[in-house]
Design an enzyme around this catalytic site. Structure first.
Site, PDB file in Angstrom:
ATOM      1  N   PRO A 264       0.821  -1.223   0.000  1.00  0.00           N
ATOM      2  CA  PRO A 264       0.000   0.000   0.000  1.00  0.00           C
ATOM      3  C   PRO A 264       0.845   1.259   0.000  1.00  0.00           C
ATOM      4  CG  PRO A 264      -0.938  -1.614   1.485  1.00  0.00           C
ATOM      5  CD  PRO A 264       0.371  -2.187   1.020  1.00  0.00           C
ATOM      6  N   CYS A 265       0.489   2.189  -0.885  1.00  0.00           N
ATOM      7  CA  CYS A 265       1.320   3.383  -1.075  1.00  0.00           C
ATOM      8  C   CYS A 265       0.796   4.605  -0.331  1.00  0.00           C
ATOM      9  CB  CYS A 265       1.421   3.715  -2.561  1.00  0.00           C
ATOM     10  SG  CYS A 265      -0.170   4.193  -3.302  1.00  0.00           S
ATOM     11  N   GLN A 266      -0.392   4.496   0.287  1.00  0.00           N
ATOM     12  CA  GLN A 266      -1.005   5.692   0.873  1.00  0.00           C
ATOM     13  C   GLN A 266      -0.089   6.390   1.869  1.00  0.00           C
ATOM     14  OE1 GLN A 266      -2.412   2.755   0.472  1.00  0.00           O
ATOM     15  NE2 GLN A 266      -4.510   2.950  -0.275  1.00  0.00           N
TER      16      GLN A 266
END
Length: 386
Positions: free
Chosen positions: A77-79
């Site tokens: 996940p890049c958030q």
């Protein structure tokens, strides 16, 4: 030579599709979101699809299913690394630590190559305090005698009609092969495509029209890109236009190519919260950006249904049009809800069973298949040379 791959944090399967197109056999995937996992199963019926978090995959289970894979690919996940995520409020995201879960899987199944994908923010992203996420990942693999190289690739240079730069960490136990990766993939660069290649052959829609079901093409393909997108497809699915209010329609009608919400006059601007009054000072740079058909599109994020305006029609993009900008062929069908309410609203209403990734989210989160294909072809070439 045939290579096999395991796709972690696979989402709908953009990375897997590109690897498959390159000639890599995809043994399976791990994806926690049920809607994305459903899409993956729909399009990769012969692969093992584990609808669970990577943390829930024990070393024993991993070895029993994937001990022979040559590639472990994944986009944690890049958030937490994105300027649009918690980082903008100065908060660290616990999901940043999932890069170490990917390292654990690599050390467990010991593939020939590991490929981590993420946004540019991972280069400076942290786990906690002064501990850098990427440094921790690299150090963990180094303990297992893996060498790594970090490359930044622009999707528009590899047949994707969209400006989308991403960081890839390529790791291998063969240092010489690793040194050759970047020169080899740079040779695969192509001339950049204008976004107009994506449109024109799809059904024309007014707001609120369309269907998720497959419908015939209304006209012949107009360029090589459209022919490529049509390959093995009998028609178009996931092509539903969002409904718009009269106020939104009036706003969209005055937005020119390359312009956005920040460029409209105050009468078409943002309303004040809980009020019908116009907020003359409020402007969102990216919202309602009309695609310039003569250039590659701006990046397609998970919330592109509120950002990208069709280049010639006064409406936001359909899921299929976003998929075309990402390089997904029309034969790749997305399942699950087309759009979803925010997580906070769903939790407030007790509708936790509906929480997940919509079709738009799945498309925007994906690694563009043509870019993944270039990576897969490069890894195959490395195997032939080293």
């Amino acid at each position: 030579m045939t290579l096999t791959a395991l796709d972690l944090f696979s989402g709908a399967g953009g990375f897997s599709l590109g690897l498959k197109q390159a000639g890599v056999s995809v043994a399976g995937s791990v994806e926690a979101d049920r809607f994305a996992a459903s899409t993956y199963k729909r399009n990769f019926s012969s692969s093992v699809v584990a609808n669970r978090s990577v943390e829930e995959c024990s070393d024993r289970w991993l070895r029993s299913h994937f001990s022979d894979v040559d590639i472990v690919a994944g986009g944690p996940p890049c958030q937490g690394f994105s300027v649009a995520g918690p980082l903008q409020y100065g908060r660290l995201d616990a999901r940043n630590a999932l890069v170490l879960e990917m390292a654990r899987v690599v050390k467990c199944v010991r593939p020939r190559f590991a490929v981590l994908e993420n946004v540019r923010g991972i280069l400076s992203g942290k786990l906690s305090g002064a501990r850098m996420a990427l440094d921790a990942y690299l150090a963990s693999l180094q303990e297992a005698r893996y060498f790594s190289t970090v490359v930044r690739l622009q999707a528009a240079d590899f047949g994707v009609p969209q400006l989308r730069e991403r960081v890839f960490v390529i790791s291998s136990r063969d240092e010489d092969a690793l040194k050759a990766f970047e020169p080899l993939i740079q040779r695969r660069k192509l001339s950049r495509l204008a976004s107009s290649v994506c449109f024109g052959d799809l059904p024309t829609l007014n707001p609120g029209e369309g269907t998720d079901e497959v419908v015939p093409y209304p006209r012949a393909a107009q360029n090589k890109y459209q022919l490529l997108m049509r390959r093995s497809s009998s028609g178009v699915a996931n092509h539903v236009a969002m409904k718009h209010t009269p106020r939104m329609l009036a706003r969209l009608a005055v937005i020119g190519h390359g312009d956005s919400m920040k460029d409209v006059s105050s009468e078409h601007g943002q309303r004040k919260r809980n009020s019908g009054l116009i907020d003359a000072g409020q402007r969102y740079k990216m919202n309602c950006t009309r695609i310039n058909p003569k250039r590659p599109s701006i990046s397609v994020p998970a919330n592109f249904q509120t950002i990208h305006v069709h280049p010639h029609q006064h409406r936001m993009l359909t899921a299929r049009e976003g998929a075309r900008l990402q390089g997904f062929p029309d034969s790749f069908v997305f399942t699950g809800p087309r759009t979803l309410m925010s997580r906070k609203l769903l939790e407030r209403e007790g509708r936790t069973d509906e929480i997940g990734l919509s079709q738009y989210n799945q498309i925007g989160n994906a690694v563009p298949p043509p870019l993944a294909r270039a990576i897969g072809e490069t890894l195959l070439e490395l195997c032939d040379e080293f």
